[in-house]
Scaffold this active site. Structure first.
Site, PDB file in Angstrom:
ATOM      1  N   GLN A  94      52.554  -0.586 -76.873  1.00 42.84           N
ATOM      2  CA  GLN A  94      52.829  -0.979 -75.489  1.00 42.84           C
ATOM      3  C   GLN A  94      54.318  -1.188 -75.235  1.00 42.84           C
ATOM      4  O   GLN A  94      54.828  -0.824 -74.174  1.00 42.84           O
ATOM      5  CB  GLN A  94      52.067  -2.266 -75.140  1.00 42.84           C
ATOM      6  CG  GLN A  94      50.587  -2.059 -74.885  1.00 42.84           C
ATOM      7  CD  GLN A  94      49.887  -3.338 -74.480  1.00 42.84           C
ATOM      8  OE1 GLN A  94      50.527  -4.310 -74.075  1.00 42.84           O
ATOM      9  NE2 GLN A  94      48.569  -3.364 -74.581  1.00 42.84           N
TER      10      GLN A  94
ATOM     11  N   PRO B 168      43.586  -4.805 -77.401  1.00 44.49           N
ATOM     12  CA  PRO B 168      42.764  -3.595 -77.306  1.00 44.49           C
ATOM     13  C   PRO B 168      42.751  -2.849 -78.637  1.00 44.49           C
ATOM     14  O   PRO B 168      43.770  -2.784 -79.336  1.00 44.49           O
ATOM     15  CB  PRO B 168      43.473  -2.769 -76.220  1.00 44.49           C
ATOM     16  CG  PRO B 168      44.235  -3.764 -75.416  1.00 44.49           C
ATOM     17  CD  PRO B 168      44.662  -4.832 -76.385  1.00 44.49           C
TER      18      PRO B 168
ATOM     19  N   ASP C 192      46.490  -3.975 -66.202  1.00 48.28           N
ATOM     20  CA  ASP C 192      47.804  -4.556 -66.511  1.00 48.28           C
ATOM     21  C   ASP C 192      48.692  -3.588 -67.279  1.00 48.28           C
ATOM     22  O   ASP C 192      49.912  -3.618 -67.150  1.00 48.28           O
ATOM     23  CB  ASP C 192      47.641  -5.872 -67.277  1.00 48.28           C
ATOM     24  CG  ASP C 192      47.203  -5.698 -68.711  1.00 48.28           C
ATOM     25  OD1 ASP C 192      48.071  -5.563 -69.577  1.00 48.28           O
ATOM     26  OD2 ASP C 192      45.986  -5.711 -68.976  1.00 48.28           O
ATOM     27  N   GLN C 193      48.086  -2.665 -68.055  1.00 50.98           N
ATOM     28  CA  GLN C 193      48.896  -1.745 -68.846  1.00 50.98           C
ATOM     29  C   GLN C 193      49.568  -0.661 -68.007  1.00 50.98           C
ATOM     30  O   GLN C 193      50.588  -0.100 -68.430  1.00 50.98           O
ATOM     31  CB  GLN C 193      48.047  -1.103 -69.937  1.00 50.98           C
ATOM     32  CG  GLN C 193      47.596  -2.080 -71.012  1.00 50.98           C
ATOM     33  CD  GLN C 193      46.859  -1.399 -72.132  1.00 50.98           C
ATOM     34  OE1 GLN C 193      47.426  -0.612 -72.887  1.00 50.98           O
ATOM     35  NE2 GLN C 193      45.575  -1.675 -72.245  1.00 50.98           N
TER      36      GLN C 193
ATOM     37  N   HIS D 272      46.550 -11.169 -66.545  1.00 49.82           N
ATOM     38  CA  HIS D 272      47.498 -10.265 -67.200  1.00 49.82           C
ATOM     39  C   HIS D 272      48.122  -9.308 -66.189  1.00 49.82           C
ATOM     40  O   HIS D 272      49.315  -8.995 -66.275  1.00 49.82           O
ATOM     41  CB  HIS D 272      46.798  -9.465 -68.303  1.00 49.82           C
ATOM     42  CG  HIS D 272      46.717 -10.179 -69.613  1.00 49.82           C
ATOM     43  ND1 HIS D 272      45.744 -11.097 -69.895  1.00 49.82           N
ATOM     44  CD2 HIS D 272      47.508 -10.112 -70.715  1.00 49.82           C
ATOM     45  CE1 HIS D 272      45.917 -11.555 -71.119  1.00 49.82           C
ATOM     46  NE2 HIS D 272      46.980 -10.981 -71.642  1.00 49.82           N
TER      47      HIS D 272
END
Length: 378
Positions: free
Chosen positions: A103, A134, A309-310, A334
């Site tokens: 990330q 995750p 959120d990613q 998040h």
């Protein structure tokens, strides 16, 4: 240039503030000082995997990094220049999440001013499948396909290979990622959900009997088949949930887990997962993953709460206005945190609309990040 002060205790108050702030700092050339790091966690401060992620980002961006020691609650990050292509390795030593290392590093490898720049490579060592992040299979089958499909990445631009599984507590996994950069990202528009058109899944395990994989798959399939009001196993829905026993040399220690994903007609993807542990029957692990997938589908959005959120950082960097329809029940904390960080470091304009139906739509006018002009395309 003076450093921008980032409060690590805001909203979710965890490692996400650290990762997104550092990534944006490196891309935009803005020094940051982050304090109260992981203030909402016990114990607060950097853990080994966070330190490893910061060091990785510093290597990629030729940055000056100070204060990054285990337990530290404040760091300073002064970015230098990102020169691609490059080959980078990060080792959390422990079972720290390779997904969280990905990330922080992935956005830094996406952009190059020179068309046809060869791919960069990341080799990430640590945990691949744990409970507090995750699973790496989620990145492989949910996050990366969504980025390729909706942010204008060419086919084959990002490839992820799981070379060795690393289960908790031993870790020792290895993931290789290849990233071919682009000049800029396109805005993503995913507003129509549509029906479920495909359900995929992988039940992985190592050092355990073959029955573990079969039972995880059976538990997942049975739970999905009994779901009321959701046609996820009908004749027009392809369901492909497989199990794989890793060879001894492809895993360090014993462990298991399962990741499921549902692809929607409108281009959205919903995921669900679970990790095996002592005392829990494999059937129940598959059942848990299926229940999580069903909760995501019942929320009726185009993305699940983890994908929400990613993708915020990519919406902020994209060229144009992105629009993503999320499920009912409001945004995950998040996601709110990721939006807050993006607004601190960029000029991206976010709008969050609560629809009468209970759905939430995130809109973002991105900054059209482009290295050709130094920072911004406009």
């Amino acid at each position: 240039m003076a450093s921008l002060l980032i409060d690590g205790s805001v909203l979710e108050g965890g490692g996400q503030i650290l990762r997104n702030s550092t990534s944006l700092s490196a891309l935009l050339g803005k020094p940051v000082s982050i304090h109260k790091i992981r203030n909402a966690r016990k114990p607060p401060g950097l853990r080994n995997q966070h330190r490893t992620g910061l060091e990785l980002a510093a290597r990629i961006s030729s940055a000056q990094l100070t204060g990054a020691t285990t337990g530290s609650e404040a760091i300073d990050f002064v970015p230098g220049r990102i020169v691609l292509p490059g080959s980078f390795t990060a080792d959390s030593v422990t079972a720290g999440s390779t997904t969280l290392l990905l990330q922080i590093a992935l956005p830094l490898l996406f952009f190059s001013p020179a068309p046809g720049t060869p791919p960069s490579t990341l080799v990430l060592l640590g945990g691949t499948n744990a409970t507090l992040a995750p699973q790496i299979d989620y990145s492989q089958h949910v996050l990366l396909p969504f980025l390729r499909r909706h942010f204008g990445l060419p086919p084959g631009s990002v490839e992820l290979e799981i070379r060795r599984r690393g289960y908790y507590p031993r870790g020792g996994g290895e993931v290789k990622v290849s990233v071919a950069p682009v000049e800029r990202l396109c805005a993503a528009k995913v507003l129509k959900r549509g029906r479920v058109r495909y359900v995929g899944g992988i039940a992985h395990f190592a050092g355990l009997p073959m029955s573990v994989g079969r039972e995880m798959v059976f538990g997942a399939r049975k739970t999905l088949g009994e779901a009321e009001g959701l046609d996820v196993t009908g004749e027009d829905v392809e369901v492909d949930i497989r199990f794989k026993r890793e060879r001894n040399e492809d895993s360090k220690g014993a462990g298991s887990g399962i990741v499921l994903w549902a692809e929607l007609e409108g281009g959205g993807i919903i995921g669900g997962s679970a990790v095996g542990s002592k005392g829990i029957e494999p059937y129940r692990v598959g059942e848990e993953a299926a229940q999580e997938l069903l909760r995501g589908l019942r929320a009726d959005g185009c993305v699940d709460e983890w994908l929400q959120d990613q993708i915020i950082i990519y919406m902020a960097l994209a060229d144009g206005k992105s629009e993503i329809r999320c499920g009912k029940g409001g945004l995950a904390l998040h996601t709110k945190t990721a939006i807050w960080v993006a607004e601190q470091l960029t000029d991206a304009k976010f709008e969050v609309e609560e629809e009468p139906s209970g759905h939430t739509v995130i809109r973002c006018q991105g900054i059209a990040y482009n290295t050709c002009s130094g920072v911004l395309a406009r």
